[in-house]
Design a protein around this motif. Sequence first.
Motif, PDB file in Angstrom:
ATOM      1  N   VAL A  81      -4.987   7.498  12.226  1.00 21.41           N
ATOM      2  CA  VAL A  81      -4.934   6.563  11.107  1.00 21.41           C
ATOM      3  C   VAL A  81      -6.239   5.768  11.077  1.00 21.41           C
ATOM      4  CG1 VAL A  81      -2.427   6.373  11.173  1.00 21.41           C
ATOM      5  CG2 VAL A  81      -3.805   4.790  12.502  1.00 21.41           C
ATOM      6  N   ASP A  82      -6.474   5.158   9.951  1.00 26.63           N
ATOM      7  CA  ASP A  82      -7.651   4.306   9.787  1.00 26.63           C
ATOM      8  C   ASP A  82      -7.436   3.019  10.578  1.00 26.63           C
ATOM      9  OD1 ASP A  82      -9.818   2.838   9.011  1.00 26.63           O
ATOM     10  OD2 ASP A  82      -9.653   3.368   6.887  1.00 26.63           O
TER      11      ASP A  82
ATOM     12  N   GLU B 294      -8.359   0.176  10.033  1.00 28.67           N
ATOM     13  CA  GLU B 294      -8.084  -0.944   9.162  1.00 28.67           C
ATOM     14  C   GLU B 294      -6.601  -1.062   8.812  1.00 28.67           C
ATOM     15  OE1 GLU B 294     -10.477  -0.696   5.717  1.00 28.67           O
ATOM     16  OE2 GLU B 294     -12.391  -1.003   6.755  1.00 28.67           O
ATOM     17  N   ASP B 295      -5.841   0.024   8.958  1.00 28.81           N
ATOM     18  CA  ASP B 295      -4.414   0.001   8.654  1.00 28.81           C
ATOM     19  C   ASP B 295      -3.575  -0.511   9.823  1.00 28.81           C
ATOM     20  OD1 ASP B 295      -4.952   1.029   6.177  1.00 28.81           O
ATOM     21  OD2 ASP B 295      -4.656   3.116   6.802  1.00 28.81           O
TER      22      ASP B 295
ATOM     23  N   ASN C 136       4.537   0.111   8.204  1.00 30.33           N
ATOM     24  CA  ASN C 136       4.639   0.641   6.853  1.00 30.33           C
ATOM     25  C   ASN C 136       4.396  -0.506   5.877  1.00 30.33           C
ATOM     26  OD1 ASN C 136       5.260   1.816   4.440  1.00 30.33           O
ATOM     27  ND2 ASN C 136       7.268   2.589   5.061  1.00 30.33           N
TER      28      ASN C 136
ATOM     29  N   TYR D  35       1.317   0.019  13.882  1.00 23.05           N
ATOM     30  CA  TYR D  35       1.080   0.722  12.623  1.00 23.05           C
ATOM     31  C   TYR D  35       2.326   0.545  11.773  1.00 23.05           C
ATOM     32  CZ  TYR D  35      -0.026   4.438   9.319  1.00 23.05           C
ATOM     33  OH  TYR D  35      -0.293   5.150   8.176  1.00 23.05           O
TER      34      TYR D  35
ATOM     35  N   VAL E  19      -1.915  -6.989   7.128  1.00 22.51           N
ATOM     36  CA  VAL E  19      -2.528  -5.688   7.349  1.00 22.51           C
ATOM     37  C   VAL E  19      -4.013  -5.770   7.001  1.00 22.51           C
ATOM     38  CG1 VAL E  19      -2.486  -3.244   6.721  1.00 22.51           C
ATOM     39  CG2 VAL E  19      -0.353  -4.524   6.863  1.00 22.51           C
ATOM     40  N   TRP E  20      -4.304  -6.186   5.790  1.00 23.42           N
ATOM     41  CA  TRP E  20      -5.680  -6.408   5.368  1.00 23.42           C
ATOM     42  C   TRP E  20      -5.874  -7.878   5.040  1.00 23.42           C
ATOM     43  CZ3 TRP E  20      -5.939  -1.774   1.441  1.00 23.42           C
ATOM     44  CH2 TRP E  20      -5.941  -0.573   2.172  1.00 23.42           C
TER      45      TRP E  20
ATOM     46  N   HIS F 188       0.284   4.621   0.486  1.00 22.37           N
ATOM     47  CA  HIS F 188      -0.132   5.899   1.078  1.00 22.37           C
ATOM     48  C   HIS F 188       0.610   6.228   2.366  1.00 22.37           C
ATOM     49  CE1 HIS F 188      -2.503   2.875   3.259  1.00 22.37           C
ATOM     50  NE2 HIS F 188      -2.505   3.746   4.240  1.00 22.37           N
ATOM     51  N   PHE F 189       1.421   5.310   2.871  1.00 22.36           N
ATOM     52  CA  PHE F 189       2.033   5.512   4.183  1.00 22.36           C
ATOM     53  C   PHE F 189       3.083   6.627   4.150  1.00 22.36           C
ATOM     54  CE2 PHE F 189       5.196   4.722   7.425  1.00 22.36           C
ATOM     55  CZ  PHE F 189       4.435   4.444   8.543  1.00 22.36           C
TER      56      PHE F 189
ATOM     57  N   HIS G 116       0.854  -1.184   0.000  1.00 26.87           N
ATOM     58  CA  HIS G 116       0.000   0.000   0.000  1.00 26.87           C
ATOM     59  C   HIS G 116       0.890   1.234   0.000  1.00 26.87           C
ATOM     60  CE1 HIS G 116      -2.854  -3.075   1.105  1.00 26.87           C
ATOM     61  NE2 HIS G 116      -2.156  -3.344   2.192  1.00 26.87           N
TER      62      HIS G 116
END
Length: 440
Positions: free
Chosen positions: A199-200, A202-203, A220, A218, A245-246, A141-142, A139
């Motif tokens: 942060v979300d 879900e992350d 990366n 959390y 993570v997901w 966006h981190f 992902h």
Amino acid sequence: MTAKRILIGACILTCAALVGLFLTFYERYTEERDLGFGPEARRNPFLAAEQYLADIGLLPRQADNISVLQGLSPNTTLYISSSSQVYNSTKAEALINWVEQGGHAIVVAYTGDFDSDAERGENRDWLLEELDVSIEEGHGHFELEETLEQLLGEDAVLTPEQSPADAMREHNRQIDERESEADAKTEPEEEEKPRNPSVDPEDLVTLPTDNGDEIQLYLNASHLLYHPAFDDSNITDGPVFYAKVWRDDTAVPFMQFERGSGVITLLTDATLWQSRRIGHFDHAYFLQLLAGGDEFVFLTRPRFDSLPQLARQYGAEFFIAGALALLAWLLLHGRRFGPLQPAPEVTRRSLLEHISACGHYYWQDDQCEALLRGYRGELLRRLAATDLSATQKHNLCDKLSASTGLDERVLVATLWGKPPSTEESFTEHMRNLQRIEAVL
């Protein structure tokens, strides 16, 4: 009482009154300002982690080469900030052998930027190859979120629709509003900043612990780890524990392998335990759970101070040394004794001046008498007149007088007389000897 004593008394009373007024209306004011990391924290990004491990009873220390394995006991935790530091197959085999004896290695997988898969293949990761682990894109966006939080602070709330410039303007506007509200209040209330970034949920990665609790991390997830055992249950040497993570991810940011009596922990997040992130969520407690034994070694790349940092650190010593060197040079070239000597002549003198100077030197050194004696003895030898009687000398002078034109008395004084006592007489004697030599 004189006017001088009155003036002194008035000055003393005035000073006492000023001191009394200062002590009456003086109010101590204390203000704390966050100046950021100090020099030691900027040089060592894991300083907070070292201090935390020291507080819980471990012995943290730094190393900068994988050869530190030779002196490590199996009851040690080794943190390797990049798997690229295991730079050949021999080092990878040595690390695995050390883990099999009971050591615990925490390795951050190197996820450097490569332009193509071919370039990634040329830079082999020997440890990941030994564990049959590969790197996949995760992902993305981190990095943006982390960079803005670092600039704006932990209280910055960012949305995916905002650009970095919009986020900066919004953050500055909020600061101005808080300052205006604080000026309006007589007693401003201190607002406690949240410890964790926004942060979300879900992350976040949730991991269970041995005592039944859960910890949140959390991580990366811009790069993830993949092992074939995720898709093939027949593989026996795969990871014994991993976290996603997901749920729909095919790769993970964290996994553990058992090798012999030890454990290898692989991560993709190189900043998880750095000073600016170790206080977020349960990162510090996660480090405590992984750290075992009595010693914790941080194997990081050597970090050297930049030229501006060295200039600020040693600038005073440099200028002081330069000033002392300049002062010593001035003292060396500024001292002299007696009057100044005239500048030496650079033009060469003529032959006559050279002969004149040599003659004056010989005359002052009393060497002219020896010169005249030698010249006179050579002529008397040629004339065969070294041992002559008075009659023979008279006859010889008659002959020389006829040929040279000199008087007989002058010839007698020149050939057998006393040495001259003046420069003029010496010059005359030499000229007469030369005339006699010319007629021989």
